[in-house]
Design a protein around this motif. Structure first.
Motif, PDB file in Angstrom:
ATOM      1  N   ALA A 251       0.814  -1.222   0.000  1.00 34.70           N
ATOM      2  CA  ALA A 251       0.000   0.000   0.000  1.00 34.70           C
ATOM      3  C   ALA A 251       0.843   1.265   0.000  1.00 34.70           C
ATOM      4  CB  ALA A 251      -0.923  -0.004   1.214  1.00 34.70           C
ATOM      5  N   LEU A 252       2.091   1.193   0.465  1.00 34.61           N
ATOM      6  CA  LEU A 252       2.890   2.404   0.619  1.00 34.61           C
ATOM      7  C   LEU A 252       4.021   2.494  -0.409  1.00 34.61           C
ATOM      8  CD1 LEU A 252       3.153   2.540   4.527  1.00 34.61           C
ATOM      9  CD2 LEU A 252       1.391   3.494   3.024  1.00 34.61           C
ATOM     10  N   LEU A 253       4.262   1.403  -1.120  1.00 32.29           N
ATOM     11  CA  LEU A 253       5.349   1.400  -2.100  1.00 32.29           C
ATOM     12  C   LEU A 253       4.815   0.838  -3.418  1.00 32.29           C
ATOM     13  CD1 LEU A 253       8.039   0.075   0.389  1.00 32.29           C
ATOM     14  CD2 LEU A 253       8.041   2.344  -0.665  1.00 32.29           C
ATOM     15  N   SER A 254       5.601   0.942  -4.453  1.00 36.34           N
ATOM     16  CA  SER A 254       5.173   0.455  -5.771  1.00 36.34           C
ATOM     17  C   SER A 254       6.122  -0.633  -6.256  1.00 36.34           C
ATOM     18  CB  SER A 254       5.175   1.608  -6.772  1.00 36.34           C
ATOM     19  OG  SER A 254       4.311   2.633  -6.333  1.00 36.34           O
ATOM     20  N   PRO A 255       5.600  -1.600  -7.018  1.00 37.77           N
ATOM     21  CA  PRO A 255       6.464  -2.668  -7.527  1.00 37.77           C
ATOM     22  C   PRO A 255       7.707  -2.085  -8.192  1.00 37.77           C
ATOM     23  CG  PRO A 255       4.179  -3.172  -8.017  1.00 37.77           C
ATOM     24  CD  PRO A 255       4.193  -1.783  -7.435  1.00 37.77           C
ATOM     25  N   GLY A 256       8.855  -2.670  -7.894  1.00 38.10           N
ATOM     26  CA  GLY A 256      10.115  -2.183  -8.438  1.00 38.10           C
ATOM     27  C   GLY A 256      10.877  -1.276  -7.488  1.00 38.10           C
ATOM     28  N   ASP A 257      10.182  -0.706  -6.495  1.00 41.02           N
ATOM     29  CA  ASP A 257      10.873   0.146  -5.528  1.00 41.02           C
ATOM     30  C   ASP A 257      11.910  -0.657  -4.737  1.00 41.02           C
ATOM     31  OD1 ASP A 257       9.396   2.352  -6.207  1.00 41.02           O
ATOM     32  OD2 ASP A 257       8.127   2.358  -4.419  1.00 41.02           O
ATOM     33  N   GLY A 258      12.994   0.016  -4.340  1.00 37.93           N
ATOM     34  CA  GLY A 258      14.009  -0.609  -3.503  1.00 37.93           C
ATOM     35  C   GLY A 258      13.762  -0.305  -2.035  1.00 37.93           C
ATOM     36  N   VAL A 259      14.010  -1.299  -1.195  1.00 37.48           N
ATOM     37  CA  VAL A 259      13.879  -1.121   0.247  1.00 37.48           C
ATOM     38  C   VAL A 259      15.191  -1.561   0.887  1.00 37.48           C
ATOM     39  CG1 VAL A 259      12.588  -1.734   2.332  1.00 37.48           C
ATOM     40  CG2 VAL A 259      11.418  -1.698   0.109  1.00 37.48           C
ATOM     41  N   ALA A 260      15.843  -0.649   1.616  1.00 37.79           N
ATOM     42  CA  ALA A 260      17.045  -1.021   2.351  1.00 37.79           C
ATOM     43  C   ALA A 260      16.646  -1.892   3.537  1.00 37.79           C
ATOM     44  CB  ALA A 260      17.772   0.231   2.840  1.00 37.79           C
ATOM     45  N   VAL A 261      17.376  -2.975   3.745  1.00 37.39           N
ATOM     46  CA  VAL A 261      17.097  -3.863   4.874  1.00 37.39           C
ATOM     47  C   VAL A 261      18.414  -4.190   5.573  1.00 37.39           C
ATOM     48  CG1 VAL A 261      15.089  -4.901   3.728  1.00 37.39           C
ATOM     49  CG2 VAL A 261      17.324  -6.004   3.518  1.00 37.39           C
ATOM     50  N   GLU A 262      18.326  -4.642   6.801  1.00 32.73           N
ATOM     51  CA  GLU A 262      19.511  -5.035   7.544  1.00 32.73           C
ATOM     52  C   GLU A 262      20.098  -6.306   6.918  1.00 32.73           C
ATOM     53  OE1 GLU A 262      17.816  -3.399  11.829  1.00 32.73           O
ATOM     54  OE2 GLU A 262      16.861  -5.044  10.765  1.00 32.73           O
ATOM     55  N   ALA A 263      21.392  -6.295   6.636  1.00 35.03           N
ATOM     56  CA  ALA A 263      22.023  -7.419   5.925  1.00 35.03           C
ATOM     57  C   ALA A 263      21.957  -8.701   6.740  1.00 35.03           C
ATOM     58  CB  ALA A 263      23.474  -7.084   5.591  1.00 35.03           C
ATOM     59  N   LEU A 264      21.925  -8.556   8.068  1.00 34.26           N
ATOM     60  CA  LEU A 264      21.519  -9.657   8.941  1.00 34.26           C
ATOM     61  C   LEU A 264      20.156  -9.244   9.474  1.00 34.26           C
ATOM     62  CD1 LEU A 264      24.791 -10.291  10.991  1.00 34.26           C
ATOM     63  CD2 LEU A 264      23.658 -11.960   9.497  1.00 34.26           C
ATOM     64  N   GLY A 265      19.132  -9.992   9.182  1.00 35.83           N
ATOM     65  CA  GLY A 265      17.811  -9.497   9.551  1.00 35.83           C
ATOM     66  C   GLY A 265      16.720 -10.552   9.504  1.00 35.83           C
ATOM     67  N   TYR A 266      15.503 -10.063   9.321  1.00 32.15           N
ATOM     68  CA  TYR A 266      14.308 -10.885   9.477  1.00 32.15           C
ATOM     69  C   TYR A 266      13.785 -11.310   8.100  1.00 32.15           C
ATOM     70  CZ  TYR A 266       9.770 -12.324  11.341  1.00 32.15           C
ATOM     71  OH  TYR A 266       8.652 -13.049  11.695  1.00 32.15           O
ATOM     72  N   ARG A 267      14.119 -12.540   7.741  1.00 30.70           N
ATOM     73  CA  ARG A 267      13.841 -13.015   6.388  1.00 30.70           C
ATOM     74  C   ARG A 267      12.351 -12.987   6.018  1.00 30.70           C
ATOM     75  NH1 ARG A 267      17.091 -15.203   2.927  1.00 30.70           N
ATOM     76  NH2 ARG A 267      18.747 -15.575   4.434  1.00 30.70           N
ATOM     77  N   PRO A 268      11.426 -13.380   6.916  1.00 34.06           N
ATOM     78  CA  PRO A 268      10.012 -13.339   6.497  1.00 34.06           C
ATOM     79  C   PRO A 268       9.542 -11.929   6.109  1.00 34.06           C
ATOM     80  CG  PRO A 268      10.260 -14.744   8.426  1.00 34.06           C
ATOM     81  CD  PRO A 268      11.597 -14.063   8.216  1.00 34.06           C
ATOM     82  N   ALA A 269      10.150 -10.902   6.715  1.00 32.38           N
ATOM     83  CA  ALA A 269       9.791  -9.541   6.299  1.00 32.38           C
ATOM     84  C   ALA A 269      10.284  -9.279   4.881  1.00 32.38           C
ATOM     85  CB  ALA A 269      10.399  -8.523   7.260  1.00 32.38           C
ATOM     86  N   TRP A 270      11.530  -9.661   4.613  1.00 28.99           N
ATOM     87  CA  TRP A 270      12.067  -9.459   3.254  1.00 28.99           C
ATOM     88  C   TRP A 270      11.201 -10.165   2.233  1.00 28.99           C
ATOM     89  CZ3 TRP A 270      17.491 -11.671   4.797  1.00 28.99           C
ATOM     90  CH2 TRP A 270      18.079 -10.844   5.763  1.00 28.99           C
ATOM     91  N   GLU A 271      10.785 -11.374   2.575  1.00 33.02           N
ATOM     92  CA  GLU A 271      10.025 -12.160   1.608  1.00 33.02           C
ATOM     93  C   GLU A 271       8.669 -11.505   1.346  1.00 33.02           C
ATOM     94  OE1 GLU A 271      11.936 -14.415   0.356  1.00 33.02           O
ATOM     95  OE2 GLU A 271      10.424 -14.902  -1.149  1.00 33.02           O
ATOM     96  N   SER A 272       8.051 -10.946   2.367  1.00 32.05           N
ATOM     97  CA  SER A 272       6.801 -10.205   2.167  1.00 32.05           C
ATOM     98  C   SER A 272       7.021  -9.031   1.236  1.00 32.05           C
ATOM     99  CB  SER A 272       6.284  -9.656   3.500  1.00 32.05           C
ATOM    100  OG  SER A 272       5.412 -10.552   4.096  1.00 32.05           O
ATOM    101  N   LEU A 273       8.121  -8.317   1.438  1.00 36.07           N
ATOM    102  CA  LEU A 273       8.412  -7.155   0.591  1.00 36.07           C
ATOM    103  C   LEU A 273       8.649  -7.602  -0.850  1.00 36.07           C
ATOM    104  CD1 LEU A 273      10.759  -5.246   3.096  1.00 36.07           C
ATOM    105  CD2 LEU A 273       8.365  -4.701   2.565  1.00 36.07           C
ATOM    106  N   ARG A 274       9.381  -8.703  -1.003  1.00 35.46           N
ATOM    107  CA  ARG A 274       9.647  -9.201  -2.362  1.00 35.46           C
ATOM    108  C   ARG A 274       8.379  -9.648  -3.061  1.00 35.46           C
ATOM    109  NH1 ARG A 274      14.336 -12.909  -0.327  1.00 35.46           N
ATOM    110  NH2 ARG A 274      16.007 -11.382  -0.088  1.00 35.46           N
ATOM    111  N   LEU A 275       7.496 -10.299  -2.287  1.00 36.17           N
ATOM    112  CA  LEU A 275       6.239 -10.752  -2.895  1.00 36.17           C
ATOM    113  C   LEU A 275       5.370  -9.565  -3.295  1.00 36.17           C
ATOM    114  CD1 LEU A 275       5.381 -13.883  -0.726  1.00 36.17           C
ATOM    115  CD2 LEU A 275       6.169 -13.843  -3.098  1.00 36.17           C
ATOM    116  N   ALA A 276       5.635  -8.399  -2.715  1.00 39.82           N
ATOM    117  CA  ALA A 276       4.933  -7.180  -3.134  1.00 39.82           C
ATOM    118  C   ALA A 276       5.615  -6.562  -4.345  1.00 39.82           C
ATOM    119  CB  ALA A 276       4.882  -6.182  -1.981  1.00 39.82           C
ATOM    120  N   GLY A 277       6.632  -7.232  -4.873  1.00 44.36           N
ATOM    121  CA  GLY A 277       7.296  -6.743  -6.080  1.00 44.36           C
ATOM    122  C   GLY A 277       8.445  -5.791  -5.804  1.00 44.36           C
TER     123      GLY A 277
END
Lengths: 492, 492
Positions: free
Chosen positions: A202-228
Motif C-alpha cells: 500500500a505504501l510502495l510500488s512494484p520495483g521500488d528498492g527497500v534497504a534492509v539489515e544485511a543480517l535481519g528478518y527473512r520473512p519480512a524481506w520475503e513479504s516485501l519481495r512478494l509485493a514486487g
C-alpha cells in the motif's frame, strides 16, 4: 436402454431423499461420460419399477434435472440427456478428488517457503518465540465469551480494527513506548507479518528498492519481495544498521524505504545508536524515504529504560511503526498494528479491506478488555520477570558449559542471544548435530541476506523454562564435536 | 547552564522511577533541539540539588544515557550532550503525534475504497449478509474456551489451517456439495476475501488477464487488480456467464483465468447452465486456464437440490474452489477456504505465510468442534428454514407493494433478490431517497464492471426478520417518487 443395465445405486440409509439420490446419480453419469448428450433415459414409470420407488419420486428427480438443463424431452415426449451438453473432457470421468497437479501454469514460488516441523521432544532454543504456557487463557476465554454476546462482533465491522483495541493500543504505546499516537492513526493487523505485507503493497510500488539489515528478518524481506519490491542489504554492526550507507543509496534513487528493527536488532540484539537514529530520521525527511520501524519485542527490555522508538521522534511523517502482541500475549492471537501518518494509515486500511476485509472483532474486543482491566499489563510485568530469569539462566548455562565454544554479550532485551561461534567450529554442522541431539538452534546463515554462513548461533530462551534451558544447553554441548569441545574449554 | 533555567519536570505521582523520568526528560530536550550536540550538562551533584533528588538517582540516569550514547564525558570529566548526534531536523521538535500527511509519496489508492457507514436505525436490505442474531454464540464461546486450554493453539502452527477444521470442511464439502476433497487439498483462509487475494498473487502473475462476470463482485475484482492483474468483463445472462465468449479471449492470450460465481451468480442469482459448465471445464482444460470458482452461498438453496460445484467435475486440475463460513456461521469469524490441485494449494500456503503467517488456530479449532458435534450442520438447517421464510416474506411484500415498480424472479438460493426496476424509474435516485427514508438498497451500477447504471436493485433479506422486512418494503415504497408509484400500481 443398455445404459440402465448397471442399476443406479440408491441407499436407504442415506439421509438424502430418494429423488435427490436419483438426480445425483444421473448427473454423475452424465458428467462421467457414461450418459452422452442425446442419450435416451427410461420413462419415469420404467425407472420407478426398476428402482422399486414410487413414480412420483422419479418424476421429482426428472423435473429437477430438466429445470437445471441436464435433461430434456424430445418431440415424441421421450426423456433424453440434453443435447446442449458438450461431450465430457477426457480424463474428467470419475476423478476421486482434486488433481495432484494444476492444469494451469504456476508462477515461481516464494524463495523461502520452507518452515520445518521439529521432531517431538525437541527443545526449541529458537529466537523470539514466547512461551504459550504463560498466556492468561482463562481471562482471555472469558473475555472472548463476553465479546461474543455483542453480536455485532460477528458481523462486518471496522477494517481498521475494533475501536476499543485501537484505543487500548494507543494508551499502551504512550505509556510503554513514549509514542503519542491517537487511535485513529492505528490500524490493527493480523500480526506484524500482515503489517509488513500491507506496507509493502500500500505504501510502495512494484520495483521500488527497500534497504534492509544485511543480517535481519527473512520473512519480512520475503513479504516485501512478494509485493514486487527489491531488498537492498545494508551492513549491521555493534551500533545497529550502518545508516551512513543509506545516503548514497537514496541519492542514486536505489531505495524508497528502509525496513529495520532498531530497538533490539533482529537477530543481533544490538540497539541502534542515538546518532544513527537522528541521522536516519533526518535523511528520511530530506529524501522522502519511508522508514518502516519494526518494534517487535518492545515489551521485553531488562536493563534500564527501553529506548524510545524512532516514531516517537518523527516530526516529518516518515516513520510507519509496526508492533505486535505476539511476544507479550501470544503469536496465535495474530494481533499486530501499524501506526503512522493519517493518510498512510488510511491507505493501508483501504488495501486491507481487499486482503481479508477485517480482523477478528471478537478476539480484538477480548484483547481490548484484557488491556482495559490491566490484565495485559500485569501479564507483561509477570512475563518480563520470567523471561529475565530465563535470560540469566541461559547466560549462566552458556558460561558454565560452552564458554570456549560460544562468546556473547547478554542482550539488554528481547528473547534471544546472538552468540559468536569459536573459530574452527562450523555453526551449521553443530546445529545439525544439535537437532539430532534434541535441541533446535539457528545458525547465522539463516539471517543473512546473502545466505552465506556466518560464525553465529541465535539462541532463544522464550519458550523454555529454567530446567529445560539447562537441558538444552547440555544437549547443545553434547552435540559439539569432541575436539572442538576441548579446544573451546581451553580457549575460553 | 542556562539550559537548566527551565526545570526538568519530575512527577512524583508518575509510576516511572525518578531516574527514568530524568533520562526521559533529557532525551526529549536533545531530540527537540533544546540541548544541542556538545552542550554541557550540570554535574550530577548540581542537578540532584536542583531537582531535590538523591545524587545516585542522577548518576543512574546519566549512566544509562551514556550507555545509550546520548551523553558523554569530555577530557575534563564534565558531562555533555554527545557530539556524535546530528542537529535535529527542523519541525521535529515537540511533534504531538504522527503527522497527518506522510513525508514520503503514496502510490495510487485502490480504486474502490469507500465502504459506507449507515445512519443508525437504517434497515439493511443489502445483498448477501446474514443475520448475526442467529449465530450460536453460546456454543461458539464454549468451544473457544475449550480450544484455548490447548495452549499450542496460541503458538505458531500450521499455516494451512487447523487440521481438525480442514478435516471438518472436507467432510462438509463431500456431504453438502458433492465435492470429494481430502483435508490436505484445503487451505483455510481469512474469509473468501483472503482466498481471492491469495489466488491472485500465488497462482497468477502481474499483468495476467482474468475474465470476470460483467455484473459481479467488485471486492474480488479489486483484490485481483491489487495483485497486478487485469480484469476482463464477460457478459452474464439468464444462464449465467456467457462462457462461449471466453474462447476467443483465451485464444488471443487475453486471459489466463476466469473468476465466477456459478451457483447463484452474484448479483443476478442465476445458476450457470449445465452446457456452459461443461464447456467452461473443457475450455479451461485445453487452454490451461485457472477457473476460480466462488461458491459463496452454497449453503442456502431453497428449491430442489443445489447444483454441484464445477470443482466436483474437474478431472483436469483447473478449478480452484473458494468457500466461506461467512454466510452459514458469521462473517466476523473470517473463515473461508481454498480447495484444489495439491501443488496449487501448496503454493497458496507458501504465499499465505508471508501475508499473515497463519489463521487464528483457537477460533479454527472452536469452529471445527461445532462441525464435529453437528452443531454447525443443525445451525445450517435451522437458518436455511429462517432464510427461506424471509425470502417468502420479501417476495410477498414486493408483490403487494411494489409490483409495478419492480419485477423479479424469486431466487432459488442465496440471500438476495435481483429486481428489475420499471422503465422511467431511476434506481439510483430511488436508492438515495430510500436511504433517507431509512432503508439501504443497492442499485445495479454498484455491481457493473463498467460502472454504468443498470435498471436493477439488489435486495438482500438475510439480516432482517419478517417484521423488519415488511417495514423495509414499506420504506422502499414510500421512497418511490409519487408519479412512479402510481404508474407502478397500474402497470402491475
Amino acid at each position: 436402454m443398455r445404459t440402465w443395465q448397471t442399476p443406479l445405486s440408491l441407499d436407504r440409509a442415506d439421509p438424502a431423499p430418494l429423488a435427490v439420490q436419483i438426480a445425483r446419480a444421473l448427473t454423475a453419469r452424465i458428467r462421467a461420460g457414461a450418459l452422452r448428450p442425446g442419450a435416451p433415459l427410461p420413462s419415469s414409470r420404467a425407472l420407478a419399477r426398476t428402482l422399486g420407488v414410487h413414480r412420483n419420486t422419479v418424476l421429482a428427480a426428472y423435473g429437477e434435472l430438466a429445470a437445471e438443463g441436464w435433461i430434456a424431452s424430445d418431440p415424441a415426449r421421450a426423456t433424453l440427456v440434453s443435447r446442449d451438453l458438450p461431450p465430457p473432457a477426457p480424463g474428467a470421468a470419475g476423478a476421486p478428488g482434486p488433481a495432484a497437479r494444476a492444469g494451469f501454469d504456476l508462477p515461481p514460488a516464494p524463495s523461502d517457503a520452507t518452515w520445518e516441523t521439529l521432531p517431538p521432544g525437541t527443545l526449541e532454543l529458537l529466537g523470539g518465540t514466547p512461551d504459550p504456557r504463560l498466556v492468561p487463557v482463562a481471562a482471555l476465554g472469558s473475555a472472548y465469551r463476553r465479546a461474543l454476546r455483542r453480536r455485532e462482533h460477528l458481523a462486518y465491522g471496522d477494517a481498521a480494527g475494533h475501536p476499543r483495541l485501537r484505543a487500548a493500543l494507543a494508551r499502551m504505546l504512550g505509556e510503554a513506548r513514549g509514542l503519542a499516537v491517537p487511535p485513529e492513526a492505528i490500524l490493527v493487523t493480523r500480526g506484524a507479518q500482515m503489517a509488513l505485507a500491507l506496507a509493502g503493497r500500500a505504501l510502495l510500488s512494484p520495483g521500488d528498492g527497500v534497504a534492509v539489515e544485511a543480517l535481519g528478518y527473512r520473512p519480512a524481506w520475503e513479504s516485501l519481495r512478494l509485493a514486487g519490491l527489491r531488498t537492498v542489504p545494508v551492513p549491521v554492526d555493534a551500533r545497529g544498521l550502518q545508516v551512513e550507507r543509506l545516503e548514497a543509496l537514496a541519492a542514486a534513487g536505489a531505495i524508497r524505504a528502509v525496513y529495520l528493527t532498531p530497538h533490539h536488532q533482529y537477530p543481533t540484539t544490538v540497539t541502534l545508536a542515538p546518532a544513527r537514529r537522528l541521522a536516519l530520521l533526518e535523511l528520511a525527511r530530506r529524501a522522502r524515504l519511508l522508514v518502516l520501524e519494526d518494534d517487535y519485542d518492545a515489551e521485553f527490555h531488562y536493563e534500564g529504560r527501553p529506548v524510545p522508538p524512532l516514531a516517537s521522534a518523527d516530526g516529518a511523517g516518515v516513520v510507519v511503526y509496526v508492533g505486535t502482541l505476539s511476544k507479550v500475549l501470544a503469536p496465535g492471537l495474530r494481533i499486530g498494528w501499524l501506526a503512522g501518518p493519517r493518510d498512510a494509515i488510511a491507505r493501508l486500511t483501504a488495501h486491507r479491506r481487499f486482503l481479508d476485509r477485517q480482523g477478528d472483532l471478537a478476539v480484538e474486543a477480548a484483547v481490548a478488555e484484557l488491556f482495559e482491566e490491566g490484565e495485559a499489563q500485569r501479564h507483561a510485568w509477570r512475563t518480563r520477570r520470567v523471561y529475565a530469569g530465563r535470560r540469566e539462566a541461559l547466560a549462566a548455562g552458556l558460561r558454565a558449559h560452552l564458554a570456549g565454544a560460544l562468546s556473547f554479550r547478554t542482550p539488554a532485551g528481547g528473547m534471544a542471544f546472538w552468540c559468536r561461534v569459536a573459530p574452527g567450529l562450523d555453526p551449521e554442522a553443530w546445529a545439525a548435530r544439535a537437532l539430532r541431539a534434541g535441541v533446535a538452534v539457528q545458525p547465522g546463515r539463516l539471517f543473512a541476506h546473502d545466505r552465506r554462513p556466518r560464525p553465529f548461533l541465535r539462541l532463544g530462551f522464550g519458550r523454555l523454562d529454567e530446567r529445560e534451558l539447562a537441558e538444552a544447553v547440555r544437549r547443545l554441548a553434547a552435540a559439539l564435536p569432541r575436539g572442538a569441545q576441548r579446544a573451546g574449554a581451553s580457549g575460553a
